[in-house]
Scaffold this active site. Structure first.
Site, PDB file in Angstrom:
ATOM      1  N   ARG A 168     -16.512  30.933   4.052  1.00 32.57           N
ATOM      2  CA  ARG A 168     -17.737  30.628   4.804  1.00 32.57           C
ATOM      3  C   ARG A 168     -18.211  31.825   5.629  1.00 32.57           C
ATOM      4  O   ARG A 168     -18.730  31.670   6.734  1.00 32.57           O
ATOM      5  CB  ARG A 168     -17.532  29.430   5.736  1.00 32.57           C
ATOM      6  CG  ARG A 168     -17.315  28.111   5.023  1.00 32.57           C
ATOM      7  CD  ARG A 168     -18.535  27.741   4.173  1.00 32.57           C
ATOM      8  NE  ARG A 168     -18.458  26.350   3.721  1.00 32.57           N
ATOM      9  CZ  ARG A 168     -17.799  25.939   2.642  1.00 32.57           C
ATOM     10  NH1 ARG A 168     -17.153  26.811   1.892  1.00 32.57           N
ATOM     11  NH2 ARG A 168     -17.796  24.673   2.307  1.00 32.57           N
TER      12      ARG A 168
ATOM     13  N   SER B  24     -20.686  19.799   6.177  1.00 33.16           N
ATOM     14  CA  SER B  24     -19.548  20.054   7.075  1.00 33.16           C
ATOM     15  C   SER B  24     -20.055  20.701   8.349  1.00 33.16           C
ATOM     16  O   SER B  24     -20.745  21.724   8.292  1.00 33.16           O
ATOM     17  CB  SER B  24     -18.553  21.013   6.426  1.00 33.16           C
ATOM     18  OG  SER B  24     -17.980  20.447   5.292  1.00 33.16           O
TER      19      SER B  24
ATOM     20  N   GLU C 171     -19.639  25.446  11.781  1.00 36.23           N
ATOM     21  CA  GLU C 171     -20.039  26.181  10.592  1.00 36.23           C
ATOM     22  C   GLU C 171     -21.564  26.245  10.549  1.00 36.23           C
ATOM     23  O   GLU C 171     -22.159  27.190  10.040  1.00 36.23           O
ATOM     24  CB  GLU C 171     -19.502  25.419   9.364  1.00 36.23           C
ATOM     25  CG  GLU C 171     -19.721  26.086   8.065  1.00 36.23           C
ATOM     26  CD  GLU C 171     -20.062  25.097   6.974  1.00 36.23           C
ATOM     27  OE1 GLU C 171     -21.246  24.768   6.808  1.00 36.23           O
ATOM     28  OE2 GLU C 171     -19.133  24.668   6.281  1.00 36.23           O
TER      29      GLU C 171
HETATM   30  N1  EPU Z   1      -9.871  14.212   5.411  1.00 36.58           N
HETATM   31  C1  EPU Z   1      -9.472  13.173   6.221  1.00 36.58           C
HETATM   32  N2  EPU Z   1     -10.429  12.522   6.941  1.00 36.58           N
HETATM   33  C2  EPU Z   1     -11.744  12.857   6.877  1.00 36.58           C
HETATM   34  C3  EPU Z   1     -12.141  13.921   6.064  1.00 36.58           C
HETATM   35  C4  EPU Z   1     -11.192  14.597   5.326  1.00 36.58           C
HETATM   36  O1  EPU Z   1      -8.301  12.838   6.313  1.00 36.58           O
HETATM   37  O2  EPU Z   1     -12.539  12.201   7.543  1.00 36.58           O
HETATM   38  C5  EPU Z   1      -8.851  14.889   4.589  1.00 36.58           C
HETATM   39  C6  EPU Z   1      -9.031  14.582   3.105  1.00 36.58           C
HETATM   40  O3  EPU Z   1      -8.369  13.398   2.731  1.00 36.58           O
HETATM   41  C7  EPU Z   1      -8.414  15.799   2.457  1.00 36.58           C
HETATM   42  C8  EPU Z   1      -8.766  16.909   3.436  1.00 36.58           C
HETATM   43  O4  EPU Z   1      -9.038  16.285   4.699  1.00 36.58           O
HETATM   44  O5  EPU Z   1      -7.029  15.682   2.393  1.00 36.58           O
HETATM   45  C9  EPU Z   1      -9.970  17.758   2.993  1.00 36.58           C
HETATM   46  O6  EPU Z   1     -11.108  16.909   2.858  1.00 36.58           O
HETATM   47  P1  EPU Z   1     -12.224  17.201   1.742  1.00 36.58           P
HETATM   48  O7  EPU Z   1     -11.596  17.421   0.429  1.00 36.58           O
HETATM   49  O8  EPU Z   1     -13.270  16.141   1.864  1.00 36.58           O
HETATM   50  O9  EPU Z   1     -12.832  18.606   2.114  1.00 36.58           O
HETATM   51  P2  EPU Z   1     -13.195  19.297   3.514  1.00 36.58           P
HETATM   52  O10 EPU Z   1     -12.155  20.320   3.823  1.00 36.58           O
HETATM   53  O11 EPU Z   1     -13.467  18.282   4.570  1.00 36.58           O
HETATM   54  C10 EPU Z   1     -14.481  21.247   2.384  1.00 36.58           C
HETATM   55  C11 EPU Z   1     -15.805  21.934   2.563  1.00 36.58           C
HETATM   56  C12 EPU Z   1     -16.915  21.088   1.945  1.00 36.58           C
HETATM   57  C13 EPU Z   1     -16.615  20.898   0.467  1.00 36.58           C
HETATM   58  C14 EPU Z   1     -15.241  20.215   0.334  1.00 36.58           C
HETATM   59  C15 EPU Z   1     -14.793  20.085  -1.095  1.00 36.58           C
HETATM   60  C16 EPU Z   1     -15.612  23.245   4.584  1.00 36.58           C
HETATM   61  C17 EPU Z   1     -15.994  23.378   6.033  1.00 36.58           C
HETATM   62  N3  EPU Z   1     -16.062  22.150   3.970  1.00 36.58           N
HETATM   63  O12 EPU Z   1     -14.548  20.041   3.136  1.00 36.58           O
HETATM   64  O13 EPU Z   1     -18.125  21.810   2.057  1.00 36.58           O
HETATM   65  O14 EPU Z   1     -17.602  20.111  -0.159  1.00 36.58           O
HETATM   66  O15 EPU Z   1     -14.245  21.016   1.007  1.00 36.58           O
HETATM   67  O16 EPU Z   1     -14.439  21.320  -1.623  1.00 36.58           O
HETATM   68  O17 EPU Z   1     -14.953  24.122   4.047  1.00 36.58           O
HETATM   69  C18 EPU Z   1     -20.012  22.085   3.488  1.00 36.58           C
HETATM   70  O18 EPU Z   1     -19.629  23.230   3.689  1.00 36.58           O
HETATM   71  O19 EPU Z   1     -21.071  21.635   4.040  1.00 36.58           O
HETATM   72  C19 EPU Z   1     -19.225  21.208   2.659  1.00 36.58           C
HETATM   73  C20 EPU Z   1     -19.538  19.929   2.482  1.00 36.58           C
END
Ligand code: EPU
Length: 330
Positions: free
Chosen positions: A159, A228, A324
């Site tokens: 990012r 995010s 972010e």
């Molecule tokens: N999780 C929770 N509770 C929540 C949300 C997430 O326990 O409320 C856990 C999930 O179960 C999982 C982990 O956290 O084990 C990661 O969650 P997720 O796969 O949904 O991805 P994220 O890290 O929350 C990142 C990116 C997203 C992207 C997803 C998928 C960042 C800041 N965000 O989210 O990007 O779509 O991975 O690759 O890196 C964005 O930048 O706007 C965005 C949506």
């Protein structure tokens, strides 16, 4: 060139706060950009899917809308594209998927413009822009020339890029060069994509990514949000070991140099803020990393929510969450 004055920022940020823009200039082509000579450097905006106007904006806001797509070269293996910055990201992805080209399918349905994609090196489901970006063409306000930055010049990281640091406010991204693949190259590491297999078509992968996004992330057109809200924090092993000792089930992602990335959404959920709201600003019930505006949300409510999340996560995990999203007018 189109000039608009005294208008609500609501339509220019997908978080839809009702603050005011004093002046908005839209330029349709490189010729218009080269002819545009503002007295004061304007604030550059794409489609507003990662920017929030917290206060009324007196600086002129500029949108660069040129949107041609050019195939520069093509052989059995690769296709090289030159895409102007005003193109919509998802429309570009859909077009490349329809051609059967591999590379952008995991980045389906990310809101925003092509020009915004390199700024924070957009990423999702195991892929990021840097994987297929060859160059970025950047118009400098000072020299009034377009410079071609190679991928390594762009300083892409999680990012992050040179456009957020050294080149922030210095000019306009006018085009992005991409190399896509013609041979099957599915990236299926993300856990929502495991029903696919190496024989899946690029269309099937894109459809699966779209389905995962739609199941977890609110559509900004229905429930205003900027995706995010915080970056996933990257911490050192000492801090990580201490947290993992108390939370052995915590998700984590090992990085280079012995660092570890944590899932900010998980941290926020652990401190009990998932689904909570302050006035009309909420922490989304299905994905705690996304903040939403239920309609009449204000900047004050948003800032209170940000502070509450940061305080509670810092108190429990000794980890500082950083937005972010680009917060303007702080
Ligand atoms: N999780 C929770 N509770 C929540 C949300 C997430 O326990 O409320 C856990 C999930 O179960 C999982 C982990 O956290 O084990 C990661 O969650 P997720 O796969 O949904 O991805 P994220 O890290 O929350 C990142 C990116 C997203 C992207 C997803 C998928 C960042 C800041 N965000 O989210 O990007 O779509 O991975 O690759 O890196 C964005 O930048 O706007 C965005 C949506």
């Amino acid at each position: 060139m189109r000039l608009l004055q005294q208008l609500s920022a609501k339509s220019y940020s997908t978080f839809a706060l009702d603050t005011q823009l004093a002046e908005l200039v839209e330029l349709e082509s490189l010729v218009e950009l080269l002819a545009y000579q503002p007295d004061v450097t304007p604030l550059l905006l794409g489609e507003g899917s990662n920017s929030i106007f917290l206060t009324d904006q007196s600086q002129t806001v500029l949108r660069y809308l040129a949107k041609s797509r050019t195939v520069l070269s093509e052989d059995d293996q690769n296709v090289q594209l030159h895409i102007e910055a005003g193109d919509n990201w998802h429309q570009l992805v859909s077009w490349t998927v329809a051609q059967g080209w591999w590379g952008l399918e995991n980045l389906s349905l990310i809101p925003g413009s092509v020009g915004a994609a390199p700024v924070q090196n957009i990423g999702a489901y195991g892929a990021e822009l840097a994987d297929c970006c060859d160059y970025v063409d950047f118009f400098h306000w000072q020299s009034r020339e377009v410079q071609r930055l190679s991928k390594s010049d762009c300083g892409f990281a999680y990012r992050d890029s040179i456009f957020k640091t050294v080149l922030a406010g210095q000019g306009v991204i006018v085009a992005v060069g991409l190399t896509l693949k013609k041979q099957s190259q599915p990236k299926l590491g993300y856990k929502g994509l495991e029903h696919l297999n190496p024989q899946s078509s690029v269309t099937e992968v894109a459809q699966a990514v779209i389905a995962v996004r739609q199941s977890k992330l609110p559509d900004p057109a229905i429930l205003p949000n900027c995706g995010s809200f915080f970056k996933n924090p990257v911490i050192n092993h000492t801090v990580f070991d201490a947290i993992q000792h108390s939370y052995p089930a915590m998700p984590f992602y090992p990085q280079a140099d012995g660092l570890v990335k944590l899932a900010a959404g998980w941290l926020i959920e652990q401190v009990g803020l998932k689904g909570q709201r302050i006035g009309d600003v909420g922490c989304y019930e299905k994905q705690a990393l996304v903040l939403v505006n239920f309609g009449q949300g204000t900047a004050t409510e948003l800032l209170q929510m940000i502070a509450l999340i940061q305080q509670k996560v810092a108190a429990e995990f000794a980890v500082q969450l950083e937005p972010e999203v680009r917060l303007l007018g702080q």
